[in-house]
Write a protein that holds these residues in place. Sequence first.
Motif, PDB file in Angstrom:
ATOM      1  N   LEU A  24     -15.274 -18.383   2.585  1.00 18.15           N
ATOM      2  CA  LEU A  24     -14.330 -18.762   1.533  1.00 18.15           C
ATOM      3  C   LEU A  24     -14.127 -20.265   1.517  1.00 18.15           C
ATOM      4  CD1 LEU A  24     -11.545 -16.075   2.043  1.00 18.15           C
ATOM      5  CD2 LEU A  24     -13.320 -16.111   0.297  1.00 18.15           C
ATOM      6  N   PRO A  25     -13.952 -20.847   0.339  1.00 14.26           N
ATOM      7  CA  PRO A  25     -13.601 -22.272   0.280  1.00 14.26           C
ATOM      8  C   PRO A  25     -12.255 -22.493   0.968  1.00 14.26           C
ATOM      9  CG  PRO A  25     -14.126 -21.412  -1.911  1.00 14.26           C
ATOM     10  CD  PRO A  25     -14.072 -20.250  -0.974  1.00 14.26           C
ATOM     11  N   ALA A  26     -12.066 -23.657   1.540  1.00 10.85           N
ATOM     12  CA  ALA A  26     -10.823 -23.949   2.261  1.00 10.85           C
ATOM     13  C   ALA A  26      -9.608 -23.899   1.349  1.00 10.85           C
ATOM     14  CB  ALA A  26     -10.924 -25.319   2.925  1.00 10.85           C
ATOM     15  N   ASP A  27      -9.786 -24.228   0.078  1.00  9.35           N
ATOM     16  CA  ASP A  27      -8.656 -24.292  -0.840  1.00  9.35           C
ATOM     17  C   ASP A  27      -8.520 -23.056  -1.731  1.00  9.35           C
ATOM     18  OD1 ASP A  27     -10.947 -24.781  -2.261  1.00  9.35           O
ATOM     19  OD2 ASP A  27     -10.116 -26.422  -3.444  1.00  9.35           O
ATOM     20  N   VAL A  28      -9.105 -21.940  -1.308  1.00 15.40           N
ATOM     21  CA  VAL A  28      -9.046 -20.711  -2.100  1.00 15.40           C
ATOM     22  C   VAL A  28      -7.612 -20.180  -2.165  1.00 15.40           C
ATOM     23  CG1 VAL A  28      -9.524 -19.126  -0.182  1.00 15.40           C
ATOM     24  CG2 VAL A  28     -10.189 -18.499  -2.499  1.00 15.40           C
ATOM     25  N   THR A  29      -7.239 -19.634  -3.311  1.00 18.95           N
ATOM     26  CA  THR A  29      -5.956 -18.959  -3.470  1.00 18.95           C
ATOM     27  C   THR A  29      -6.196 -17.467  -3.264  1.00 18.95           C
ATOM     28  OG1 THR A  29      -5.164 -20.604  -5.048  1.00 18.95           O
ATOM     29  CG2 THR A  29      -4.056 -18.458  -5.065  1.00 18.95           C
ATOM     30  N   ILE A  30      -5.488 -16.876  -2.306  1.00 19.99           N
ATOM     31  CA  ILE A  30      -5.665 -15.457  -1.998  1.00 19.99           C
ATOM     32  C   ILE A  30      -4.619 -14.654  -2.767  1.00 19.99           C
ATOM     33  CG2 ILE A  30      -5.672 -13.701  -0.193  1.00 19.99           C
ATOM     34  CD1 ILE A  30      -6.653 -15.857   1.747  1.00 19.99           C
ATOM     35  N   ILE A  31      -5.095 -13.638  -3.483  1.00 21.84           N
ATOM     36  CA  ILE A  31      -4.234 -12.803  -4.314  1.00 21.84           C
ATOM     37  C   ILE A  31      -4.302 -11.357  -3.842  1.00 21.84           C
ATOM     38  CG2 ILE A  31      -3.746 -11.988  -6.651  1.00 21.84           C
ATOM     39  CD1 ILE A  31      -5.099 -14.555  -7.684  1.00 21.84           C
ATOM     40  N   ASP A  32      -3.149 -10.801  -3.548  1.00 24.58           N
ATOM     41  CA  ASP A  32      -2.997  -9.389  -3.207  1.00 24.58           C
ATOM     42  C   ASP A  32      -2.751  -8.662  -4.526  1.00 24.58           C
ATOM     43  OD1 ASP A  32      -1.735  -6.866  -2.577  1.00 24.58           O
ATOM     44  OD2 ASP A  32      -1.198  -7.660  -0.610  1.00 24.58           O
ATOM     45  N   VAL A  33      -3.645  -7.750  -4.908  1.00 19.05           N
ATOM     46  CA  VAL A  33      -3.525  -7.096  -6.211  1.00 19.05           C
ATOM     47  C   VAL A  33      -2.879  -5.710  -6.127  1.00 19.05           C
ATOM     48  CG1 VAL A  33      -5.421  -8.421  -7.220  1.00 19.05           C
ATOM     49  CG2 VAL A  33      -5.916  -6.217  -6.162  1.00 19.05           C
ATOM     50  N   ARG A  34      -2.182  -5.444  -5.026  1.00 19.58           N
ATOM     51  CA  ARG A  34      -1.475  -4.170  -4.863  1.00 19.58           C
ATOM     52  C   ARG A  34      -0.089  -4.257  -5.494  1.00 19.58           C
ATOM     53  NH1 ARG A  34      -1.018  -3.460   1.203  1.00 19.58           N
ATOM     54  NH2 ARG A  34      -0.500  -5.656   0.991  1.00 19.58           N
ATOM     55  N   THR A  35       0.656  -3.164  -5.430  1.00 19.17           N
ATOM     56  CA  THR A  35       2.022  -3.142  -5.955  1.00 19.17           C
ATOM     57  C   THR A  35       2.927  -4.018  -5.096  1.00 19.17           C
ATOM     58  OG1 THR A  35       2.714  -1.263  -4.602  1.00 19.17           O
ATOM     59  CG2 THR A  35       1.711  -0.753  -6.757  1.00 19.17           C
ATOM     60  N   SER A  36       4.075  -4.373  -5.619  1.00 21.43           N
ATOM     61  CA  SER A  36       5.015  -5.199  -4.849  1.00 21.43           C
ATOM     62  C   SER A  36       5.498  -4.467  -3.602  1.00 21.43           C
ATOM     63  CB  SER A  36       6.190  -5.640  -5.722  1.00 21.43           C
ATOM     64  OG  SER A  36       6.895  -4.527  -6.213  1.00 21.43           O
ATOM     65  N   GLU A  37       5.624  -3.136  -3.676  1.00 23.75           N
ATOM     66  CA  GLU A  37       6.034  -2.353  -2.510  1.00 23.75           C
ATOM     67  C   GLU A  37       4.972  -2.434  -1.413  1.00 23.75           C
ATOM     68  OE1 GLU A  37       6.012  -1.058  -5.684  1.00 23.75           O
ATOM     69  OE2 GLU A  37       8.176  -1.118  -6.026  1.00 23.75           O
ATOM     70  N   GLU A  38       3.714  -2.318  -1.797  1.00 28.63           N
ATOM     71  CA  GLU A  38       2.629  -2.429  -0.817  1.00 28.63           C
ATOM     72  C   GLU A  38       2.590  -3.832  -0.229  1.00 28.63           C
ATOM     73  OE1 GLU A  38      -1.050   0.308  -2.110  1.00 28.63           O
ATOM     74  OE2 GLU A  38      -0.296  -0.971  -3.742  1.00 28.63           O
ATOM     75  N   PHE A  39       2.755  -4.832  -1.078  1.00 27.08           N
ATOM     76  CA  PHE A  39       2.755  -6.223  -0.641  1.00 27.08           C
ATOM     77  C   PHE A  39       3.851  -6.454   0.396  1.00 27.08           C
ATOM     78  CE2 PHE A  39       4.066 -10.700  -1.155  1.00 27.08           C
ATOM     79  CZ  PHE A  39       2.855 -11.344  -0.992  1.00 27.08           C
ATOM     80  N   THR A  40       5.048  -5.934   0.138  1.00 24.82           N
ATOM     81  CA  THR A  40       6.178  -6.100   1.052  1.00 24.82           C
ATOM     82  C   THR A  40       5.919  -5.436   2.398  1.00 24.82           C
ATOM     83  OG1 THR A  40       7.690  -6.198  -0.822  1.00 24.82           O
ATOM     84  CG2 THR A  40       8.670  -5.703   1.308  1.00 24.82           C
ATOM     85  N   SER A  41       5.165  -4.344   2.406  1.00 24.29           N
ATOM     86  CA  SER A  41       4.909  -3.618   3.657  1.00 24.29           C
ATOM     87  C   SER A  41       3.915  -4.341   4.566  1.00 24.29           C
ATOM     88  CB  SER A  41       4.428  -2.203   3.366  1.00 24.29           C
ATOM     89  OG  SER A  41       3.115  -2.218   2.851  1.00 24.29           O
ATOM     90  N   GLY A  42       3.196  -5.320   4.035  1.00 26.94           N
ATOM     91  CA  GLY A  42       2.249  -6.097   4.827  1.00 26.94           C
ATOM     92  C   GLY A  42       1.242  -6.768   3.923  1.00 26.94           C
ATOM     93  N   HIS A  43       1.069  -8.071   4.103  1.00 23.96           N
ATOM     94  CA  HIS A  43       0.143  -8.846   3.268  1.00 23.96           C
ATOM     95  C   HIS A  43      -0.403 -10.028   4.062  1.00 23.96           C
ATOM     96  CE1 HIS A  43       4.122 -10.704   2.733  1.00 23.96           C
ATOM     97  NE2 HIS A  43       3.444 -11.838   2.689  1.00 23.96           N
ATOM     98  N   LEU A  44      -1.444 -10.639   3.543  1.00 20.18           N
ATOM     99  CA  LEU A  44      -1.988 -11.813   4.204  1.00 20.18           C
ATOM    100  C   LEU A  44      -1.023 -12.980   4.062  1.00 20.18           C
ATOM    101  CD1 LEU A  44      -5.787 -11.872   3.279  1.00 20.18           C
ATOM    102  CD2 LEU A  44      -4.674 -10.900   5.285  1.00 20.18           C
TER     103      LEU A  44
END
Length: 113
Positions: A24-44
Amino acid sequence: MRRIAILTALLLGLVGCSTATESLPADVTIIDVRTSEEFTSGHLEGAINMDVTAAGFAEALESLDPDDSYAVYCRSGNRSAQAAALMQSAGLTVTDLGSLENAADLSGTTIVR
């Protein structure tokens, strides 16, 4: 014949978006495309949340800078593939990291719980 048609369709769907086999490029933006509930339970760590199943996802892509690079992930890799295809269609440079665990391994980023 049907197998050839299915394989062709699958391969054509992958053209234009990178897979996580490259660095990955050093300046990449990482996007979690799951629901907000899934994101809250654990994300990068440092990831932003944009639910690919939410109404308005395609419109939200317009706010992303087309000169930047993006990487997406989800729970299993299905939604991230869908998001990557949509993003690539919108003219964005995107890498599909697949699942959360795979994304953490490939990016070297910590999962925040």
